[in-house]
Design a protein around this motif. Structure first.
Motif, PDB file in Angstrom:
ATOM      1  N   CYS A 189      37.130  -0.848  21.446  1.00  0.00           N
ATOM      2  CA  CYS A 189      37.185   0.617  21.490  1.00  0.00           C
ATOM      3  C   CYS A 189      35.986   1.183  20.746  1.00  0.00           C
ATOM      4  CB  CYS A 189      38.471   1.123  20.842  1.00  0.00           C
ATOM      5  SG  CYS A 189      39.942   0.404  21.560  1.00  0.00           S
ATOM      6  N   ILE A 190      35.224   1.984  21.457  1.00  0.00           N
ATOM      7  CA  ILE A 190      33.960   2.485  20.925  1.00  0.00           C
ATOM      8  C   ILE A 190      34.022   4.000  20.831  1.00  0.00           C
ATOM      9  CG2 ILE A 190      31.505   2.781  21.508  1.00  0.00           C
ATOM     10  CD1 ILE A 190      31.910  -0.019  20.912  1.00  0.00           C
ATOM     11  N   SER A 191      33.632   4.510  19.700  1.00  0.00           N
ATOM     12  CA  SER A 191      33.571   5.954  19.544  1.00  0.00           C
ATOM     13  C   SER A 191      32.135   6.329  19.206  1.00  0.00           C
ATOM     14  CB  SER A 191      34.526   6.348  18.418  1.00  0.00           C
ATOM     15  OG  SER A 191      34.211   7.596  17.913  1.00  0.00           O
TER      16      SER A 191
ATOM     17  N   ASN B 213      29.609   4.493  16.593  1.00  0.00           N
ATOM     18  CA  ASN B 213      30.225   4.436  15.270  1.00  0.00           C
ATOM     19  C   ASN B 213      29.951   3.063  14.641  1.00  0.00           C
ATOM     20  OD1 ASN B 213      31.991   5.378  13.184  1.00  0.00           O
ATOM     21  ND2 ASN B 213      33.606   4.077  14.052  1.00  0.00           N
TER      22      ASN B 213
ATOM     23  N   VAL C 182      35.586   0.481  25.797  1.00  0.00           N
ATOM     24  CA  VAL C 182      36.248   1.678  26.316  1.00  0.00           C
ATOM     25  C   VAL C 182      35.999   2.845  25.363  1.00  0.00           C
ATOM     26  CG1 VAL C 182      38.483   1.117  25.225  1.00  0.00           C
ATOM     27  CG2 VAL C 182      38.425   2.658  27.188  1.00  0.00           C
TER      28      VAL C 182
ATOM     29  N   VAL D 154      37.020   7.091  24.979  1.00  0.00           N
ATOM     30  CA  VAL D 154      37.619   8.325  25.462  1.00  0.00           C
ATOM     31  C   VAL D 154      36.604   9.409  25.158  1.00  0.00           C
ATOM     32  CG1 VAL D 154      39.550   9.928  25.270  1.00  0.00           C
ATOM     33  CG2 VAL D 154      39.923   7.469  24.908  1.00  0.00           C
TER      34      VAL D 154
ATOM     35  N   PRO E  96      38.300  13.599  23.218  1.00  0.00           N
ATOM     36  CA  PRO E  96      39.299  12.945  22.355  1.00  0.00           C
ATOM     37  C   PRO E  96      39.859  13.937  21.333  1.00  0.00           C
ATOM     38  CG  PRO E  96      37.072  12.316  21.699  1.00  0.00           C
ATOM     39  CD  PRO E  96      36.924  13.246  22.871  1.00  0.00           C
TER      40      PRO E  96
ATOM     41  N   ILE F  72      43.933   5.069  25.661  1.00  0.00           N
ATOM     42  CA  ILE F  72      43.485   3.671  25.636  1.00  0.00           C
ATOM     43  C   ILE F  72      44.656   2.737  25.950  1.00  0.00           C
ATOM     44  CG2 ILE F  72      42.527   1.842  24.161  1.00  0.00           C
ATOM     45  CD1 ILE F  72      40.929   4.099  22.713  1.00  0.00           C
TER      46      ILE F  72
ATOM     47  N   THR G 117      39.218  -2.445  17.350  1.00  0.00           N
ATOM     48  CA  THR G 117      38.702  -1.111  17.016  1.00  0.00           C
ATOM     49  C   THR G 117      37.886  -1.247  15.743  1.00  0.00           C
ATOM     50  OG1 THR G 117      40.398  -0.392  15.461  1.00  0.00           O
ATOM     51  CG2 THR G 117      40.914  -0.117  17.788  1.00  0.00           C
TER      52      THR G 117
ATOM     53  N   GLU H  62      37.323   2.750  10.995  1.00  0.00           N
ATOM     54  CA  GLU H  62      37.518   4.197  11.089  1.00  0.00           C
ATOM     55  C   GLU H  62      36.282   4.799  11.720  1.00  0.00           C
ATOM     56  OE1 GLU H  62      37.883   5.374   6.958  1.00  0.00           O
ATOM     57  OE2 GLU H  62      35.726   5.409   6.682  1.00  0.00           O
ATOM     58  N   THR H  63      36.399   6.035  12.208  1.00  0.00           N
ATOM     59  CA  THR H  63      35.207   6.746  12.660  1.00  0.00           C
ATOM     60  C   THR H  63      34.598   7.423  11.436  1.00  0.00           C
ATOM     61  OG1 THR H  63      36.752   8.485  13.287  1.00  0.00           O
ATOM     62  CG2 THR H  63      35.854   7.160  15.055  1.00  0.00           C
TER      63      THR H  63
ATOM     64  N   GLY I 273      39.662   8.749  10.117  1.00  0.00           N
ATOM     65  CA  GLY I 273      41.109   8.781  10.195  1.00  0.00           C
ATOM     66  C   GLY I 273      41.800   7.446  10.013  1.00  0.00           C
ATOM     67  N   SER I 274      41.201   6.354  10.502  1.00  0.00           N
ATOM     68  CA  SER I 274      41.871   5.050  10.525  1.00  0.00           C
ATOM     69  C   SER I 274      43.218   5.132  11.223  1.00  0.00           C
ATOM     70  CB  SER I 274      42.102   4.509   9.109  1.00  0.00           C
ATOM     71  OG  SER I 274      40.934   4.002   8.584  1.00  0.00           O
ATOM     72  N   GLN I 275      43.283   5.821  12.324  1.00  0.00           N
ATOM     73  CA  GLN I 275      44.573   6.017  12.976  1.00  0.00           C
ATOM     74  C   GLN I 275      44.682   5.347  14.337  1.00  0.00           C
ATOM     75  OE1 GLN I 275      46.260  10.140  12.810  1.00  0.00           O
ATOM     76  NE2 GLN I 275      44.161  10.678  12.391  1.00  0.00           N
TER      77      GLN I 275
HETATM   78  N1  LIG Z   1      37.222   8.587  21.410  1.00  0.00           N
HETATM   79  C1  LIG Z   1      37.413   7.274  21.197  1.00  0.00           C
HETATM   80  N2  LIG Z   1      37.253   6.381  22.210  1.00  0.00           N
HETATM   81  C2  LIG Z   1      37.446   5.051  22.020  1.00  0.00           C
HETATM   82  N3  LIG Z   1      37.766   4.525  20.825  1.00  0.00           N
HETATM   83  C3  LIG Z   1      37.932   5.356  19.772  1.00  0.00           C
HETATM   84  C4  LIG Z   1      37.769   6.775  19.897  1.00  0.00           C
HETATM   85  N4  LIG Z   1      37.995   7.336  18.694  1.00  0.00           N
HETATM   86  C5  LIG Z   1      38.290   6.315  17.844  1.00  0.00           C
HETATM   87  N5  LIG Z   1      38.251   5.123  18.495  1.00  0.00           N
HETATM   88  C6  LIG Z   1      38.467   3.776  17.911  1.00  0.00           C
HETATM   89  O1  LIG Z   1      39.406   3.859  16.861  1.00  0.00           O
HETATM   90  C7  LIG Z   1      38.819   3.472  15.619  1.00  0.00           C
HETATM   91  C8  LIG Z   1      39.408   4.277  14.493  1.00  0.00           C
HETATM   92  O2  LIG Z   1      39.155   5.654  14.693  1.00  0.00           O
HETATM   93  P1  LIG Z   1      39.797   6.796  13.782  1.00  0.00           P
HETATM   94  O3  LIG Z   1      41.255   6.610  13.847  1.00  0.00           O
HETATM   95  O4  LIG Z   1      39.326   8.059  14.418  1.00  0.00           O
HETATM   96  O5  LIG Z   1      39.217   6.602  12.405  1.00  0.00           O
HETATM   97  C9  LIG Z   1      37.325   3.656  15.826  1.00  0.00           C
HETATM   98  O6  LIG Z   1      36.579   2.836  14.944  1.00  0.00           O
HETATM   99  C10 LIG Z   1      37.182   3.249  17.294  1.00  0.00           C
HETATM  100  O7  LIG Z   1      37.148   1.850  17.443  1.00  0.00           O
END
Ligand SMILES: Nc1ncnc2c1ncn2[C@@H]1O[C@H](COP(=O)(O)O)[C@@H](O)[C@H]1O
Ligand SMILES: Cc1cc2nc3c(=O)[nH]c(=O)nc-3n(C[C@H](O)[C@H](O)[C@H](O)COP(=O)(O)OP(=O)(O)OC[C@H]3O[C@@H](n4cnc5c(N)ncnc54)[C@H](O)[C@@H]3O)c2cc1C
Lengths: 259, 312
Positions: A19-21, A49, A74, A76, A103, A113, A127, A130-131, A136-138
């Motif tokens: 999963c790529i952001s 990221n 992938v 979003v 997203p 996803i 994944t 976090e971004t 968020g790490s969610q």
């Molecule tokens: N828009 C997105 N599309 C695909 N993967 C995502 C996206 N946003 C976050 N992720 C994945 O989820 C991980 C944690 O994101 P977050 O929960 O936003 O800190 C990121 O490091 C990505 O691997």
């Protein structure tokens, strides 16, 4: 570089989803527009990221190189994200999928996803930790919950043998070496792999690799950013004579009240 | 109104746990704590001092399997009818809270730094370079509190502790081995941090950082290049790609203050910068600055702290 992380056993080939952001380049100026309700993208360069690129994607490629298999990325995101997706393809992913939606929040993103991955038979879903914009790490944990898969969070090391993954997972007060049966979702942190710089061949090849656009499923968002604010400017730094550390200690005690 | 607080008591209670219960108290209403693991009843009862009216403990869960813990938290939320669930935003909560969010259809705000204003919660975004205000759209809400965002307040008395069957299900993560870092203060929780960068020239010079840290009771940290070349262990690396910290005091010696470094430390309440270069960008983010050679200034500062401790 061959380090202890790269020692792999021969397995049956693996089908890996990463999963790529996108995130703003780490030196981007952070500013907001529309009455502080939107991030000001003016002049902002987007990168993959760092956690997704340096750790999740590179480790996925190492596992594929050792065992054979396929690495799909992938995202979003909207059409403007395709430049960032091509960067990840240049590093070596085989194919990319863009789920065509903004997203809006972590739940919406994870739902997209999970819906895409459901029937594709991925052995591993990786994944980043976090971004670096919303921190968020969610998303990883939510994908695991929606797909009813085990989740190893904050892994700093990952090996696969047969249908078993072994990883170092950061926990409160230490690190646990843990094992799960695949398929599983794993979020990747520092230590997992070394950064790879794409070469010209990779960049050329990325232009013709498949980038499939799929439609989003219906989903709501649980949260929304209403507005943003910049921290108050720091008052000027007080300079202390390097000969006079008693003064610094006294200021830290009486003025700052931190010791 | 009823609030459930999950705390991870596997390694004893931490300041972050007391902060989470204090935060729940500020939300108002009745507070139940749920936890897994082997902490003694006497120790758990102390959470009452911070505002908990009871503690539920499921001792069947013996690992940090986020799926099992999420099941226990979800069951506890359903039994107590909680409309808000509070976590301390620690390494385990980062895995558990998202799962509970999906199971309970409860919007999650990770890393809250203040009490909510209505349905809106303040968080750090862009690695601490800005704040965001997040609205939760769902009836049930989950807030994961960033450590060191408020001071724990103990005013009540010990509360009851009940054994609880949280219907954890079978573990799917098998723990092979647990590695604990030697005795140090864990960086994310430290209130005082002393940190060194490339300006210290080599690992053999870290004694002057450690001496000051020891005298202050501080944790030690470093910039990324220092960890990358192996002068210091990786878990000490702070910044955008390392640990993000927000101690009361951050002392940085021989660190230039690159934006990626600042991203992990600019939540610190007070920053002291020691650098030979008056133009070092870090001075712009500092509260107190010392233009000087770390090799002279750090030992002098350690002596001054010693003197201060002796006379206080
Ligand atoms: N828009 C997105 N599309 C695909 N993967 C995502 C996206 N946003 C976050 N992720 C994945 O989820 C991980 C944690 O994101 P977050 O929960 O936003 O800190 C990121 O490091 C990505 O691997
Ligand atoms: C995507 C990305 C992510 C990054 N993430 C991080 C991160 O998470 N954390 C991080 O730290 N960096 C990170 N970096 C690296 C960052 O950009 C800087 O390169 C790094 O922080 C510099 O480390 P430093 O200050 O120790 O070294 P330098 O920049 O070399 O600075 C050394 C400083 O020491 C001073 N000095 C020299 N001698 C002395 C002396 N005797 N006494 C006192 N001062 C002295 C010098 O004046 C100088 O200011 C990242 C970079 C990128 C591109």
């Amino acid at each position: 570089m061959l380090n202890s992380h790269s020692i792999l056993q021969k397995n049956s080939s693996m089908n890996i989803l990463v999963c790529i952001s996108k995130s703003p380049d780490t030196t981007s100026k952070i500013a907001f527009t529309d009455g502080n309700t939107k991030f000001n993208e003016n002049g902002v360069q987007y990168i993959v990221n760092p956690y997704d690129e340096w750790y999740a994607l590179v480790r996925a490629l190492e596992l594929k190189e050792a065992n054979g298999g396929n690495v799909t990325i992938v995202t979003v995101g909207e059409a403007s994200d395709e430049a960032v997706i091509r960067k990840a393809l240049a590093i070596g992913a085989d194919e990319a999928v863009r789920i065509d939606a903004a997203p809006v929040d972590a739940y919406f993103t994870a739902t997209q996803i999970a819906a895409y991955a459901k029937d594709k038979g991925f052995d591993l879903i990786l994944t980043g930790k976090e971004t670096i914009d919303y921190n968020g790490s969610q998303v990883g944990g939510m994908i695991a919950a929606e797909m009813d898969l085990p989740f190893i969070s904050l892994a700093s090391k990952l090996d696969v043998s047969g249908s078993t993954a072994t990883a170092d997972m950061e926990i409160v007060g230490g690190i646990e070496e843990v094992q799960v049966e695949l398929p599983a979702v794993i979020s990747c942190a520092k230590g997992m792999a070394e950064q790879r710089i794409p070469n010209m061949r990779g960049i050329m090849a990325a232009r013709t690799k498949p980038l499939n656009v799929v439609s989003p499923v219906d989903a709501s968002n649980y949260t929304a950013f209403e507005s943003y604010a910049l921290p108050e400017a720091k008052s000027a730094c007080k300079m202390i004579d390097p000969e006079n550390m008693d003064e610094l200690v006294s200021l830290l005690h009486n003025e700052a009240k931190v010791i | 109104m009823s609030t459930l607080v999950y705390i991870n008591s596997r390694n004893g209670l931490s300041k972050g746990d007391f902060e989470a219960v204090t935060y729940a108290k500020k939300l108002g209403g009745d507070i139940t704590v749920v936890t897994c693991g082997g902490e003694s009843n006497d120790s758990l009862a102390r959470l009452g001092e911070y505002g908990a009216s009871k503690v539920l403990v499921d001792r069947s869960v013996t690992s940090n399997d986020s799926q099992q813990i999420a099941n226990v938290v979800t069951t506890a939320a359903q039994t107590t009818g909680a409309n808000t669930i509070v976590f301390s935003h620690d390494l385990v909560a980062k895995a558990v809270a998202p799962r509970v969010s999906v199971k309970l259809i409860a919007g999650l705000v990770p890393g809250a730094i203040d009490v909510p204003n209505g349905d809106t919660v303040k968080v750090n975004v862009f690695s601490g370079k800005a704040y965001g205000f997040v609205k939760i759209n769902t009836d049930k809400k989950i807030i994961s509190l960033l450590p060191n965002s408020l001071q724990p307040e103990a005013s009540g008395s010990a509360c009851g502790v009940e054994e609880f069957d949280g219907q954890a299900g079978d573990p799917r993560i098998k723990v092979l081995n647990v590695k604990k870092p030697e005795g140090d203060i864990p960086l994310p929780e430290a209130e005082l941090v002393v940190s060194g960068g490339r300006g210290l020239k080599g690992p053999e010079n870290w004694g002057i950082i450690e001496d000051l840290a020891k005298e202050l009771g501080a944790a030690t940290a470093c910039s990324r290049p220092v960890a990358d070349v192996g002068w210091r262990p990786h878990h000490e690396h702070v910044g955008q790609t390392g640990v993000a910290i927000r101690p009361n005091l951050y002392i940085a010696a021989g660190i230039s203050g690159a934006i990626q470094h600042l991203a992990g430390v600019n939540g610190s309440k007070v920053i002291v910068v020691i650098n030979t270069d008056p133009e070092a960008p870090f001075f712009k983010a500092a509260d107190y600055g010392v233009i000087g050679d770390a090799f002279e200034v750090l030992p002098r500062l350690t002596e001054a702290v010693k003197k201060f401790h002796a006379s206080n």
